[in-house]
Each structure stands twice: as structure tokens, then as C-alpha cells.
Design an enzyme around this catalytic site. Sequence first.
Site, PDB file in Angstrom:
ATOM      1  N   ARG A 313      -8.857 -12.907 -16.270  1.00  0.00           N
ATOM      2  CA  ARG A 313      -8.732 -12.977 -17.668  1.00  0.00           C
ATOM      3  C   ARG A 313      -8.679 -14.515 -18.032  1.00  0.00           C
ATOM      4  NH1 ARG A 313      -6.174 -10.153 -22.550  1.00  0.00           N
ATOM      5  NH2 ARG A 313      -6.343  -8.127 -20.518  1.00  0.00           N
ATOM      6  N   GLU A 729       1.213 -10.503 -27.250  1.00  0.00           N
ATOM      7  CA  GLU A 729       0.524 -11.952 -25.960  1.00  0.00           C
ATOM      8  C   GLU A 729       0.201 -12.490 -27.036  1.00  0.00           C
ATOM      9  OE1 GLU A 729       0.025 -10.310 -21.649  1.00  0.00           O
ATOM     10  OE2 GLU A 729      -0.941  -8.878 -22.989  1.00  0.00           O
TER      11      GLU A 729
END
Length: 783
Positions: A313, A729
Site C-alpha cells: 500500500r 483512514e
Amino acid sequence: MSAPRRNAEPLHDSAFAHVQGSADYIDDLPRQESELAITTIGSPCARGSLLELDVDAVRRASGVVGVYTAADIPGVNHFGAIFEDEPFLACEELRYLGQPIAVVAAETLEQAHAAAALAEVRVSEEKPVLNIAEAEAADEYLGVERCIRRGDFAQAWTVSKHTLEGVFVSQGQEQFYLESQAALVIPQEGSRLIVQSSTQAPTEIQGVVAELLGWRQNQVVCEVLRMGGAFGGKETQAALPAAFAALVCFHTHRPVRVIYTKDDDMLLTGKRHAFETRYRVGFNGSGEITAAAFEVRSNGGAYADLSTAVLERCMLHLDNSYYLENVEINARVCRTNLPPNTAFRGFGGPQGMAAIENIMEEIAQSLGRDALDVRRANLYSDDESSSRSVTPYGQTVRGNLLPEIAELLEESSSYRDRRSQVADFNAQSASRCRGLSMVPVKFGISFTNKTLNQGNALVNVYTDGSVQVSTGATEMGQGVYTKLAMIAAAEFGIEPERVAVMKTSTEKNNNTSPTAASASTDINGAATVNACRTIRERLSRFAALRFADPAAGLVCSAEHVRFEHGMVWDERASQTNRIAFPELCKQAYIDRVDLGARGFFATPGVDFNRETGQGKPFAYFTTGWCAAEVEVDRLIGTLEIKRLDVLMDIGKPINVGIELGQVIGGLVQGIGWVTAEELVYDSRGALLTLSPTTYKIPAASDLPQDFRVGFIDNDLNSHNVRSTKAVGEPPLMLAIAVWTAVKDALATADDTPGASATDALRIPATHEEIARYAAGISRADWV
């Protein structure tokens, strides 16, 4: 741009219980008859071999019921979410300080702790590897090197008008959830267990416990009512406490509870990964990047845990919001002798974004341009047919509002006027300087592991018109239960108060994905919608028959039945032909209509090829900008945030109050990462900053009095449930603007010496780090 709470919105489902102190957590659950308490005996060194473990004195200690080692595990002694490389109990090789090698069970926790201290552990100690540099020197890695490439970096670098090289470092961060790791295991008849766990991943706990005991998964039920925070730290790392309690329960047939102390939790659990990114960047006179190469290394700790996924990621977010035509990304996880590092809000995205934002500041400073102009020159295009809208991994950025948000926030925050004011202040101040920075965020929503992008829901409608919803989503304070209730209520046209979202249980919802990746409302909400619509279609067919009046020539079909405001009616008939939803449910039950259904959802269109580094790993992107103004004292390094302006695209929010709380909370947690929260280890691998006295999380006094948050309300994300966008997030990464504002402040002060590339300003920019950098002192010389 304001984000006021809508009056009709329900509060967080546990709001009153939280305020009153009546919300139950694992430690609050009633004591079970004959319940045991446990603790562990840990490794006395960070690296070495276990030569002997003498627990005779432990077994003889008051209140001790048993001591259990790897030899007492009836199933397998290894687990892991990606690679099963971590032992439940170490028996030969020791990889980090405090690593569990035995479990002590006693009548009370005090007795367990006292007994564990009597253990005699003899080891052959080796010098530990604690950081990325040491791991590379020792050739210690987890997994293989990963690559993403596009264009021709070598050629573009050769012809670039300007170039920069450097190393960017971001340190780790403790999740610091208020409820420590916890589990309560209760034996059931017929070789079965109920595991009540403070976990984001009940299915993983179910599977781990079953494998430990050599059982089938259907012999273990994991339940989660709520967590007192998690932030990723309970996605995989709740496994060990649950496993230890289950092991003791298996041997004693007694209930077992484990609650980590805050010190033990911080000492024994993994953190956000520290990263080092070595970069080479070419750019033109406008600051537009023409070539970029990144060598990325992360500190994975002793075992794999989720480190390779976190690294992935990071790689997928090194572009942040910017088009990189010629780019090479090479990345690898380093193995060290620290507890295995793990998920933390953002999951590698913050480390990648911070690296490219540091580069944007470097480019702006080298050209003498405003960093905002450099950022806007590099933004992804909002024209989806343009090649400048495609990421290095081949995904088109659709519904891109980044250019529009930048324009709106630049104006609403008075960025240009304040830039002049900052320059005037810096020209007049001898010791203090101000910085101003505006930073974008583009965060991909979905698990990058395709398999995890699925969810299921069980919906039951009762004869009084009330509804129960069960999904795999776990509540950790983020408000997912409240949003699921609102989603279900909207499908039936009733008030959210008539919907109860039940505690998460693997008995009701099987094979669930962790509550992570900001995707839980998307996945579980869509599954809930599908279940509700199955029931609604049955009710519509039944209602159509009820509304029909053949004698009057009135025919009603299911597609014309409407559910709104607690009533059900045929939209083509007289408004008097209506029935209350509870009455319809009662009559449908009498007529033997099924009022329960399961729903399933799999996120469509997501896929990513790790071998080629190409694909569509994300369903969509949540985007936004943050403008931050700071003031620093260059002599003593103190930092004050003067003002924050945030504007985000979160689609159509389901509950503005909850989304606003997520944005503010995430941003504050991000501020802690970039400015204050520093993990310090000694040469033995012992964490020195293990409590709030030495590990500084943000306080209310660290926030600016001028704090403005706004949303762009739109329905561009119509393919997602309720046209919403995930918000768990992305806000954390908005805090990078605070760090870049610090960098801007120190760069605009004429007599700040700065430092070499290897001693550049890093994350976190603590008071000490600011003072060191402002003085131009290397870390080697800084005491």
C-alpha cells in the site's frame, strides 16, 4: 464548506454509554465462576536461543493452576495472516524481547504475575538487529523485493533539467488504543469454546484458535461487542492473547481472561512501520516531475505479520495525488528484532504520501517557488480520458475533484494573503518562524488482497416492525453500527431507532473480512442493503396483493409499493390505501412470508497483479486537502499549530456527525505521528517510551483554536452504498500538511543552516528534531 450536524441524524449508538461509563468492554464483563487469569513468561533477550526454561518454582507458587509451553499445544505452533512464520510460544529461536515462551495460569492476576517472575530462563544471547540499516547490512528481509514501473526513468533522469536526491525517514507510531489487548474464553459443552475478543478480525481469531487446538473452525465462536479503540493494532495482534487464553481453557476446562497492562501492550505489540525512502527526482522549471525513482525499506520487526501488505500500500501511495510519467519503485521489508510491526490507520499509505510530499517541498525550495504551485502543476488531471489521470499501476483516477478542492480551499483559507503575512512575520522575528503548507490526499479504498473485498449480512425483521442486523463489521468507536442501522432503516423506510445492530459473531456471519482498509461500511453496508432488499421484495409482493381490489378494477404490482416514513403504500392508489410497516410485517408473518434474509456483497472490478505491478486495486479514492499554518521556535524547537483548514470529498455522508468525528480524530492522530510520538529503543531492543509520561500523544492544547473542516457534498460515487466514500483512514494523512509547514517554516528562515540529505528533517518533527535541524547539527553529534 461547513459540515454542520443534521438534526435528524442519530447519535453514535454507544454515545450515552460512553459518557456514562456503562459501555461494556472485555474487562467489564461479569466474572465467570472458577475464572482464571493468565500472563506470560517472556524472552529476556531480543535475539538468541532458548537453552533452558525452569518453571518448577512457578508451578509451586501460590494460586498457580498450570504453566504451558509449546509442548502443550495440541495443534500447530505457528500462525500468520500472510506467512505463517510466527510461533504462538517460542521454543528454540528467540526473536524479540519479551516474546512469549510460556503461559502461566492462576486464580488471580496478581498470583500469575508473581509466579511468572520465578521462572528461570537460560538463553544464548546474540546482538540484535534493531533498525533498517542494521537489517540491510545483515541481509535480513521478510518476503521478496516488490517493483512498480512505468515509462523510462533512466532516460528521463538523463534529460531532466533539474534533479534532486535524498533520503526520507518516517518513524513508527504506537496505536495507543485505550482498551489494551483483551480476551475472555468460556468453555462450552462438546469441545467448543466461545472467545470474546477485542479484535478487528473475529474470523481470524476463530481460525487461529482452532488451528492452535487442532480443532475445526465450527468448534470456536468469536464474539465482538465493541473495542476501546484499535486503529489497526487489533487486526492481527489480538491473536496471541486469545490463543493463550484458549490454550489454558482447553487444558483446564475453566473460563480464562487475559487483559494486557498498558506497559505490556506497548512492549509486546507491533507498531506503525518505520520507513526509509531513498529518492531520485528529475523535474522542469515549473516543478513538474519528469522522472522519479524510489528505493523503499520498512522495518517489519521479527515476523511477517502484515508487513508485505503494508509495503504494497505504501508503494501504491507514493504518487499520492500526482502524475508520475517515468517512475521506478523498488521496495522490501527488513526483518529486525522488534515485535512484529503491523497495521495502523493508513496501512503504509501515510509513509508513501509523506515521502512524495517531502519531495514537493524540496522541489519548491530548490526552484524558489511556492510549494502549492508545484503541487498543482503535478496533480492528476480531472479529465479521465487523459493519460495524466492514470496511476503508475495503471488505474484511472475517476471522479477526481482534487483540482477543484485545491481552488476552493486556496480561496477559503486565504492562502495567498496568509503566505504574504507569513513572509512578513519571518522577516521581523529573530528566533521564531512560521510556515504555511497546503497538501492533498488521494487514498485508495479497498483491500489490496482481492479476496478480502467481500462481506455478508443477516437481517431479521420482527412482527412489530423492528429489525436486527448482524454483519462482520466490528465496532471500535468509528460508528459503523450507527451507519449500518441508518442504511437498513432507509431500505425499509423506518426510523433508525427501530434497527438494532447486533454484536459481531462468527456464529451469525461466517468467513468475514477484518474491519480494516476503511472499507467496512462499504462492504457490510452493501451486504445489508442486499439482505434488506430481499425482504422488501417479499413484503412488496405481499403488500401488492393486499392493496389490490379486483372488484374496483384496482391492480397493484410490487414495483409500485413504496416504503417511507414508517408507512407502506401503492404510489398509484389513493393515499388512504396505506399500512403501517409494523402492521404489514405482522400480516406478512401470519401469511407465512419469510422476514429474514442473508445478503452478500463482493466489491466488483478490483484486482491487482503483484508480479506486473499493474491493475485496479481500489474501488475508488477518497480525496481532500489540508492547509496548515505553524509557528516554531528555532532555538528550543517548540511548535504551535496556528490554524488548520480541511476540505474533503467524502461523497454523500451517511451521518455527518460521525464522519466529522472521523476526520478530526484521524487528523489529530496524524498530527501525533508527524510531530510528537517518538518510539525510542535501547541497544537491547527494549522500548523506553512505554507510557504517556515518555510517549507523547496529542493533547487538546496541541490543537489550534482556529480549526475549520468542510465537505464537498456530491453523488459522484453513486456505485457505492448510499453514494458515500470511506473516511476512516484518509484524514490521518492530511496531517502531513503540518509537517510540511514545519519544513516550510525552517526553510524560509534565512539563517537556518539545515542539514545534509542523510540528516534531513524526519517524521516525527519533535521539539528536539526541530531544534537539531534548525541548528544544522547531525544526528550523530546531537545529544
